[in-house]
Design an enzyme around this catalytic site. Structure first.
Site, PDB file in Angstrom:
ATOM      1  N   TYR A 141      10.554   0.638  -0.789  1.00 28.78           N
ATOM      2  CA  TYR A 141      11.591   0.278  -1.766  1.00 28.78           C
ATOM      3  C   TYR A 141      12.891  -0.132  -1.086  1.00 28.78           C
ATOM      4  O   TYR A 141      13.772  -0.710  -1.717  1.00 28.78           O
ATOM      5  CB  TYR A 141      11.870   1.445  -2.724  1.00 28.78           C
ATOM      6  CG  TYR A 141      10.720   1.783  -3.649  1.00 28.78           C
ATOM      7  CD1 TYR A 141       9.651   0.903  -3.811  1.00 28.78           C
ATOM      8  CD2 TYR A 141      10.693   2.965  -4.364  1.00 28.78           C
ATOM      9  CE1 TYR A 141       8.590   1.201  -4.643  1.00 28.78           C
ATOM     10  CE2 TYR A 141       9.634   3.275  -5.211  1.00 28.78           C
ATOM     11  CZ  TYR A 141       8.579   2.386  -5.341  1.00 28.78           C
ATOM     12  OH  TYR A 141       7.538   2.679  -6.170  1.00 28.78           O
ATOM     13  N   LYS A 192      -1.726   6.527   3.682  1.00 29.85           N
ATOM     14  CA  LYS A 192      -2.910   5.681   3.838  1.00 29.85           C
ATOM     15  C   LYS A 192      -3.065   5.385   5.332  1.00 29.85           C
ATOM     16  O   LYS A 192      -2.919   4.235   5.776  1.00 29.85           O
ATOM     17  CB  LYS A 192      -2.745   4.380   3.032  1.00 29.85           C
ATOM     18  CG  LYS A 192      -2.861   4.566   1.540  1.00 29.85           C
ATOM     19  CD  LYS A 192      -4.292   4.738   1.057  1.00 29.85           C
ATOM     20  CE  LYS A 192      -5.062   3.438   1.085  1.00 29.85           C
ATOM     21  NZ  LYS A 192      -6.478   3.649   0.700  1.00 29.85           N
ATOM     22  N   ASP A 225      -5.226   7.327  -2.237  1.00 29.68           N
ATOM     23  CA  ASP A 225      -6.142   6.992  -3.334  1.00 29.68           C
ATOM     24  C   ASP A 225      -7.019   8.195  -3.691  1.00 29.68           C
ATOM     25  O   ASP A 225      -7.269   8.485  -4.856  1.00 29.68           O
ATOM     26  CB  ASP A 225      -6.994   5.761  -2.995  1.00 29.68           C
ATOM     27  CG  ASP A 225      -7.627   5.823  -1.620  1.00 29.68           C
ATOM     28  OD1 ASP A 225      -7.183   6.635  -0.780  1.00 29.68           O
ATOM     29  OD2 ASP A 225      -8.585   5.063  -1.367  1.00 29.68           O
ATOM     30  N   ASP A 253       4.288  10.920 -11.137  1.00 29.35           N
ATOM     31  CA  ASP A 253       4.132  10.580 -12.558  1.00 29.35           C
ATOM     32  C   ASP A 253       2.749  10.998 -13.063  1.00 29.35           C
ATOM     33  O   ASP A 253       2.608  11.494 -14.178  1.00 29.35           O
ATOM     34  CB  ASP A 253       4.309   9.071 -12.770  1.00 29.35           C
ATOM     35  CG  ASP A 253       5.731   8.737 -13.171  1.00 29.35           C
ATOM     36  OD1 ASP A 253       6.619   9.599 -12.997  1.00 29.35           O
ATOM     37  OD2 ASP A 253       5.967   7.612 -13.659  1.00 29.35           O
TER      38      ASP A 253
END
Ligand code: NAD
Length: 368
Positions: A141, A192, A225, A253
Site C-alpha cells: 500500500y 507467501k 491462501d 476482515d
C-alpha cells in the site's frame, strides 16, 4: 497523574458511539480512580466541512500530545466525489501515518450469547479468540514505485510494489510475540514465501527474532491462501496471527465475519515506544460510519466500549479494569440486551444510550 485522551468522533454514528466511550471513561474515573483528561477534535468529513481538510495540523499536534487517541469512524456518501486527499479516509490514513502506527491489533472473539450470528456452525466457532496483528505502515500500500502510466504500445500499466525491510519485520514480529506471551503463547506468521521474495524475507526475519528473543513462544508459518482457508475450516487453531499489510487487511476482515457482527469488534493501532516509554496508540471500532443508521440513536456502541478496554490494557496496563469491561459486555449480552444489529428476529432492542447504560449498570454490579 491523569491520562490525556483525544476523542475523535468523526462522521455518521461516530458522535453517538463516542458518547458511550465518554460515559465509560467517567465511570472509570469516578469508580476506579483512573483519571482522564479528555479533549475532542474533528477528523474525516466533518473536519473537511469545518476546517477544509480531513485532518488538520492542529489535530495532528493534539493527537501526538495525547497518551491515546480514540477514533469512532469517518466517511459518508456526501464526500464520495472529493479527490482522494480530501476524502474522509485520508484523515484516517493521515493520522495512522503521522503517529507511525505500524501495528494493527484486531481481536476476533465469539461471544457465546451471539454464537448464532456467525456464518459458521456454532461447533466451529464456540470460544473463538484470535488476535490478528497486521503490519500497517509498509508493504504494497505504500511501496514505491507505484502509479498508472502509458506504455509506448498504447496500453496502460498499473504498478504497486510490495516491499519490507528487516527492521519493519522485526518490530511487528516483536509485537506479535509479546502478545502471544500473555495469551496462549502461539504465533502463526503468514506470508507467501513460496512465490514472493518479500514473503521469504518475512519468514526468515520472523525466525531470526524468534530464535534470538522469543524461543519460549511457539512459532509456525503458513501461506496466506492456506490461512484464509484454515480460518473458515478450523479457526480455533490460531492464537496470534502476524502478517503484512495486504494479507492482514483481508484476513482480519475475514476473521471479523466469523464473529457475526461489525458492531462488536474493537481494534488497536500501536506505534513505537519513545525514549520516555510512551507508545503512540489509537483505538477504534472496526466498523465504519454507518450512514444508513446515523442520527437514529440505534448504533451498537459495544465495539467502541471494547476499544476503551483495549486502551486500558495496552496503553495503560490496567488489565484488571480491562477484564472488568470485557466481563460487563459479556454479561449484558448473556442477559439478552441487544441493539438492532445483534438482535434475533422479534427480540426486543435498546438504543445506543440504552446499551451504554446497561454496561455501566453491570460494571456497578460487578464492582460493588
Ligand atoms: P459500515 O461499517 O459503516 O456499515 C456496514 C453495515 O453495518 C451498515 O448496514 C451499518 O448500518 C452496519 N453497522 C456498522 N456499524 C454498526 C454499529 N456500530 N451498530 C449497528 N450497525 C452497524 O461500512 P460501509 O457502509 O461500507 O461504509 C460506510 C462509510 O464508512 C463509508 O464512507 C466508508 O468509507 C466508511 N468506513 C470507515 C471506516 C473507519 O472509519 N474506520 C471503516 C469502514 C468504512
Amino acid at each position: 497523574m491523569s491520562y490525556k485522551i483525544l476523542l475523535l468522533p468523526g462522521d455518521g454514528i461516530g458522535p453517538e458511539v463516542i458518547g458511550e466511550a465518554r460515559r465509560l471513561l467517567s465511570w472509570l474515573q469516578d469508580r476506579r480512580g483512573i483519571a482522564f483528561e479528555t479533549e475532542e477534535a474533528l477528523v474525516g468529513g466533518c473536519a473537511y466541512e469545518q476546517e477544509g481538510v480531513p485532518l488538520s495540523d492542529a489535530t495532528i499536534a493534539r493527537a501526538k500530545a495525547a497518551d491515546a487517541v480514540i477514533l469512532a469512524a469517518v466517511g459518508g456518501p456526501k464526500w464520495d466525489a472529493l479527490p482522494f486527499h480530501l476524502r474522509p479516509e485520508a484523515g484516517l490514513l493521515g493520522i495512522r501515518k503521522e503517529l507511525e502506527l505500524f501495528a494493527n491489533l484486531r481481536p476476533a472473539i465469539v461471544f457465546d450469547a451471539l454464537i448464532d450470528s456467525s456464518s459458521l456452525k456454532p461447533d466451529v466457532v464456540r470460544g473463538l479468540d484470535i488476535m490478528i496483528v497486521r503490519e500497517l505502515t509498509g508493504g504494497v500500500y505504500f511501496g514505491e514505485p507505484r502509479g498508472i502510466s502509458d506504455l509506448p504500445n498504447g496500453e496502460r500499466i498499473g504498478i504497486n510494489t510490495q516491499v519490507y525491510t528487516t527492521s519493519e519485520i522485526h518490530r511487528i514480529a516483536r509485537v506479535a510475540f509479546d502478545l502471544a506471551r500473555v495469551r496462549q503463547n502461539r504465533v502463526c506468521s503468514v506470508e507467501k514465501a513460496n512465490v514472493m521474495e518479500s514473503g521469504r524475507l518475512w519468514r526468515e526475519e520472523v525466525a531470526v527474532v524468534h530464535a534470538k528473543e522469543y524461543g519460549d513462544v511457539n512459532l509456525s508459518n503458513m501461506l496466506a491462501d492456506n490461512c484464509a482457508m484454515q480460518l473458515l475450516r478450523n479457526p480455533r487453531q490460531f492464537d496470534v496471527i502476524v502478517t503484512d499489510n495486504l494479507f492482514g487487511d483481508m484476513l482480519s476482515d475475514e476473521a471479523s465475519m466469523l464473529t457475526g457482527s461489525l458492531g462488536m469488534l474493537p481494534s488497536a493501532s500501536l506505534g513505537a515506544t519513545d525514549a520516555h516509554g510512551k507508545r503512540a496508540a489509537m483505538y477504534e471500532p472496526i466498523h465504519g460510519s454507518a450512514p444508513d443508521i446515523a442520527g437514529k440513536g440505534i448504533a451498537n456502541p459495544l465495539a467502541t466500549i471494547l476499544s476503551v478496554a483495549m486502551m486500558l490494557r495496552y496503553s495503560f496496563g490496567h488489565a484488571e479494569e480491562a477484564d472488568l469491561v470485557d466481563k460487563a459486555v459479556q454479561n449484558v449480552l448473556n442477559a439478552g440486551i441487544r441493539t438492532g444489529d445483534i438482535a434475533a428476529a422479534g427480540q426486543q432492542t435498546v438504543g445506543t444510550v440504552g446499551m451504554g447504560q446497561a454496561v455501566i449498570a453491570e460494571l456497578d454490579r460487578l464492582s460493588s
